[in-house]
Design an enzyme around this catalytic site. Structure first.
Site, PDB file in Angstrom:
ATOM      1  N   ALA A  67       0.887  -1.177   0.070  1.00 19.91           N
ATOM      2  CA  ALA A  67      -0.057  -0.055   0.058  1.00 19.91           C
ATOM      3  C   ALA A  67       0.801   1.349   0.039  1.00 19.91           C
ATOM      4  CB  ALA A  67      -0.852   0.112   1.278  1.00 19.91           C
ATOM      5  N   GLY A 112       0.490  -5.149   0.576  1.00 19.77           N
ATOM      6  CA  GLY A 112      -0.636  -5.034  -0.029  1.00 19.77           C
ATOM      7  C   GLY A 112      -0.271  -5.777  -1.281  1.00 19.77           C
ATOM      8  N   GLU A 115      -0.586  -9.421  -0.769  1.00 15.61           N
ATOM      9  CA  GLU A 115      -2.059  -9.819  -0.763  1.00 15.61           C
ATOM     10  C   GLU A 115      -2.752  -9.612  -1.817  1.00 15.61           C
ATOM     11  OE1 GLU A 115      -2.311  -6.486   2.276  1.00 15.61           O
ATOM     12  OE2 GLU A 115      -3.234  -8.101   3.600  1.00 15.61           O
ATOM     13  N   GLU A 135       4.211  -5.547   7.362  1.00 12.37           N
ATOM     14  CA  GLU A 135       3.576  -4.480   8.044  1.00 12.37           C
ATOM     15  C   GLU A 135       3.850  -4.221   9.326  1.00 12.37           C
ATOM     16  OE1 GLU A 135       2.336  -6.818   5.819  1.00 12.37           O
ATOM     17  OE2 GLU A 135       0.695  -5.916   4.772  1.00 12.37           O
TER      18      GLU A 135
HETATM   19  N1  DAK Z   1       4.592   3.237  -0.522  1.00 12.09           N
HETATM   20  C1  DAK Z   1       5.016   4.247  -1.270  1.00 12.09           C
HETATM   21  N2  DAK Z   1       6.232   4.408  -1.797  1.00 12.09           N
HETATM   22  C2  DAK Z   1       6.929   3.548  -2.035  1.00 12.09           C
HETATM   23  C3  DAK Z   1       6.809   2.278  -1.415  1.00 12.09           C
HETATM   24  C4  DAK Z   1       5.414   2.326  -0.750  1.00 12.09           C
HETATM   25  N3  DAK Z   1       4.939   0.860  -0.248  1.00 12.09           N
HETATM   26  N4  DAK Z   1       7.585   1.444  -1.705  1.00 12.09           N
HETATM   27  C5  DAK Z   1       8.528   1.883  -2.278  1.00 12.09           C
HETATM   28  N5  DAK Z   1       8.197   3.386  -2.460  1.00 12.09           N
HETATM   29  C6  DAK Z   1       9.124   4.262  -3.191  1.00 12.09           C
HETATM   30  C7  DAK Z   1      10.096   4.848  -2.268  1.00 12.09           C
HETATM   31  O1  DAK Z   1       9.560   5.757  -1.297  1.00 12.09           O
HETATM   32  C8  DAK Z   1      10.991   5.394  -3.394  1.00 12.09           C
HETATM   33  O2  DAK Z   1      10.601   6.607  -3.636  1.00 12.09           O
HETATM   34  P1  DAK Z   1      11.431   7.953  -4.066  1.00 12.09           P
HETATM   35  O3  DAK Z   1      12.348   8.097  -2.647  1.00 12.09           O
HETATM   36  O4  DAK Z   1      12.457   7.459  -5.101  1.00 12.09           O
HETATM   37  O5  DAK Z   1      10.683   9.214  -4.477  1.00 12.09           O
HETATM   38  C9  DAK Z   1      10.876   4.362  -4.502  1.00 12.09           C
HETATM   39  O6  DAK Z   1       9.519   3.936  -4.356  1.00 12.09           O
HETATM   40  C10 DAK Z   1      11.882   3.419  -4.598  1.00 12.09           C
HETATM   41  O7  DAK Z   1      12.014   2.903  -3.280  1.00 12.09           O
HETATM   42  P2  DAK Z   1      13.467   2.656  -2.651  1.00 12.09           P
HETATM   43  O8  DAK Z   1      14.453   3.607  -2.968  1.00 12.09           O
HETATM   44  O9  DAK Z   1      13.210   2.376  -1.052  1.00 12.09           O
HETATM   45  O10 DAK Z   1      13.810   1.233  -3.322  1.00 12.09           O
HETATM   46  P3  DAK Z   1      14.955   0.097  -2.775  1.00 12.09           P
HETATM   47  O11 DAK Z   1      15.214  -0.638  -3.900  1.00 12.09           O
HETATM   48  O12 DAK Z   1      15.987   0.691  -1.938  1.00 12.09           O
HETATM   49  O13 DAK Z   1      13.847  -0.688  -1.750  1.00 12.09           O
HETATM   50  C11 DAK Z   1      11.618  -1.864  -1.223  1.00 12.09           C
HETATM   51  C12 DAK Z   1      12.793  -1.595  -2.383  1.00 12.09           C
HETATM   52  C13 DAK Z   1      10.524  -2.419  -1.881  1.00 12.09           C
HETATM   53  C14 DAK Z   1      12.542  -2.999  -0.310  1.00 12.09           C
HETATM   54  C15 DAK Z   1      11.615  -0.715  -0.345  1.00 12.09           C
HETATM   55  O14 DAK Z   1      11.067   0.485  -1.166  1.00 12.09           O
HETATM   56  C16 DAK Z   1      10.371  -0.866   0.765  1.00 12.09           C
HETATM   57  O15 DAK Z   1      10.952  -1.421   1.850  1.00 12.09           O
HETATM   58  N6  DAK Z   1       9.205  -0.520   0.473  1.00 12.09           N
HETATM   59  C17 DAK Z   1       8.267  -0.490   1.720  1.00 12.09           C
HETATM   60  C18 DAK Z   1       7.771  -1.881   1.386  1.00 12.09           C
HETATM   61  C19 DAK Z   1       6.592  -1.863   2.401  1.00 12.09           C
HETATM   62  O16 DAK Z   1       6.820  -1.699   3.668  1.00 12.09           O
HETATM   63  N7  DAK Z   1       5.430  -1.873   1.714  1.00 12.09           N
HETATM   64  C20 DAK Z   1       4.293  -1.555   2.775  1.00 12.09           C
HETATM   65  C21 DAK Z   1       3.874  -2.817   3.460  1.00 12.09           C
HETATM   66  S1  DAK Z   1       2.289  -2.391   4.232  1.00 12.09           S
HETATM   67  C22 DAK Z   1      -4.752  -0.451   4.484  1.00 12.09           C
HETATM   68  C23 DAK Z   1      -4.548  -2.068   4.508  1.00 12.09           C
HETATM   69  C24 DAK Z   1      -3.433  -2.601   3.886  1.00 12.09           C
HETATM   70  C25 DAK Z   1      -2.245  -2.191   3.801  1.00 12.09           C
HETATM   71  C26 DAK Z   1      -2.274  -0.951   4.211  1.00 12.09           C
HETATM   72  C27 DAK Z   1      -3.333   0.031   4.258  1.00 12.09           C
HETATM   73  N8  DAK Z   1      -5.580  -0.030   4.984  1.00 12.09           N
HETATM   74  C28 DAK Z   1      -6.797  -0.704   5.585  1.00 12.09           C
HETATM   75  C29 DAK Z   1      -5.648   1.604   4.763  1.00 12.09           C
HETATM   76  C30 DAK Z   1      -1.375  -2.755   3.412  1.00 12.09           C
HETATM   77  C31 DAK Z   1      -0.163  -2.355   4.094  1.00 12.09           C
HETATM   78  C32 DAK Z   1       1.126  -2.539   3.314  1.00 12.09           C
HETATM   79  O17 DAK Z   1       1.177  -3.012   2.101  1.00 12.09           O
END
Ligand code: DAK
Length: 260
Positions: A67, A112, A115, A135
């Site tokens: 997400a 997400g 998922e 998460e």
């Molecule tokens: N959201 C927004 N931007 C993201 C992102 C994300 N999930 N993942 C990556 N980006 C962006 C980074 O901020 C970066 O942007 P800039 O700084 O270049 O502007 C760009 O994508 C490239 O990312 P990195 O520079 O970090 O690239 P790396 O190769 O170093 O790392 C990575 C890749 C995938 C390992 C890293 O980006 C990372 O850890 N990303 C986050 C992964 C994560 O935690 N995803 C979210 C999981 S929580 C909900 C229900 C469900 C959910 C949410 C809400 N509601 C009920 C509201 C689910 C939640 C999730 O999915």
């Protein structure tokens, strides 16, 4: 079709490829993507020409990195609960498609994104794909059906490990634990997905639709589990740890959780 953050491409053989197209944000799921996914799958369901759907991400790095964390600072318990329920409904619509939907996972499938891949009927992954439910690093839990679909696919033990540690699983292990059906070289991903759809589309369409329906009905506790997940997700959005986890990610620092 008129989409901003998706590509919606149906070929002459009736194979629809839906590509989430925000590669600079690693195809993270913001509200626009969720709305367009909903619209794309409603359209595909009604379109008799569509025989099957391939869902993938743009670029070579990510299927979907979760997400969109940029949207998280605004979430509170009420909006968190509402968003979880809304996201679950979009993913359920994908799962309830009467024609085969295959996730072609071309890189990170996190949160997400994992998922979303699990809401598809089948998953094919490139060798560089990796999966995870990170998460817990952000002070929340999976909110789009992950706590329900992951244990059903890989078993309770491995699902617990993935959700509690947030550790990633590479493509080889994902295949071994049953999270993906097949792993192929990156340049064979879309053709491999296509081949799977062709095989299924050559069978009796009603039998395929009814099989999908019957497979879904194999677990009556699923809906209750999802409702509970959404309620807990809402609660998690009210914690200090959630604010801390999101702030830490956005400012590229390690979170300091207090348990409040
Ligand atoms: N959201 C927004 N931007 C993201 C992102 C994300 N999930 N993942 C990556 N980006 C962006 C980074 O901020 C970066 O942007 P800039 O700084 O270049 O502007 C760009 O994508 C490239 O990312 P990195 O520079 O970090 O690239 P790396 O190769 O170093 O790392 C990575 C890749 C995938 C390992 C890293 O980006 C990372 O850890 N990303 C986050 C992964 C994560 O935690 N995803 C979210 C999981 S929580 C909900 C229900 C469900 C959910 C949410 C809400 N509601 C009920 C509201 C689910 C939640 C999730 O999915």
């Amino acid at each position: 079709m008129d989409f901003d953050v998706l590509r919606y491409e149906r070929d002459d053989d009736g194979i629809l490829t839906v590509t989430i197209d925000r590669p600079k944000a690693l195809n993270a799921l913001n509200q626009a993507v969720m709305n367009e996914l909903d619209r794309a799958f409603r359209t595909a369901r009604m379109d008799e020409q569509v025989r099957g759907v391939i869902l993938t991400g743009a670029g070579e790095k990510a299927f979907v990195a979760g997400a969109d964390i940029q949207q998280f600072p605004d979430l509170d318990p009420v909006s968190g609960h509402r968003f979880a329920a809304r996201g679950q409904a979009v993913f359920n619509r994908i799962e309830q498609m009467p024609k085969p939907v295959i996730a072609a996972v071309n890189g990170f499938a996190l949160g997400g994104g994992c998922e979303l891949a699990m809401a598809c009927h089948l998953r094919i992954a490139s060798e560089n794909a990796s999966f995870g439910q990170p998460e817990v690093n952000l002070g929340i839990l999976p909110g789009y059906g992950g706590t329900q679909r992951l244990p059903r696919l890989v078993g309770y033990g491995i699902a617990t490990e993935m959700i509690l540690t947030g550790d990633r699983v590479d493509a080889t292990r994902a295949e071994r634990i049953g999270l993906v059906n097949r792993v192929v070289k990156a340049d064979e991903l879309l053709s491999g997905a296509r081949q799977m759809i062709e095989t299924i589309a050559s069978k009796a369409p009603l039998a395929v639709a009814m099989s999908l329906q019957a497979l879904r009905a194999s677990d009556g506790a699923f809906q209750d589990g999802q409702r509970y997940e959404a309620a807990l997700f809402g609660q998690a959005c009210g914690t200090k740890d959630f604010q801390e986890g999101v702030d830490a990610f956005l400012n590229r620092r390690t979170p300091d959780f207090s348990g409040e």
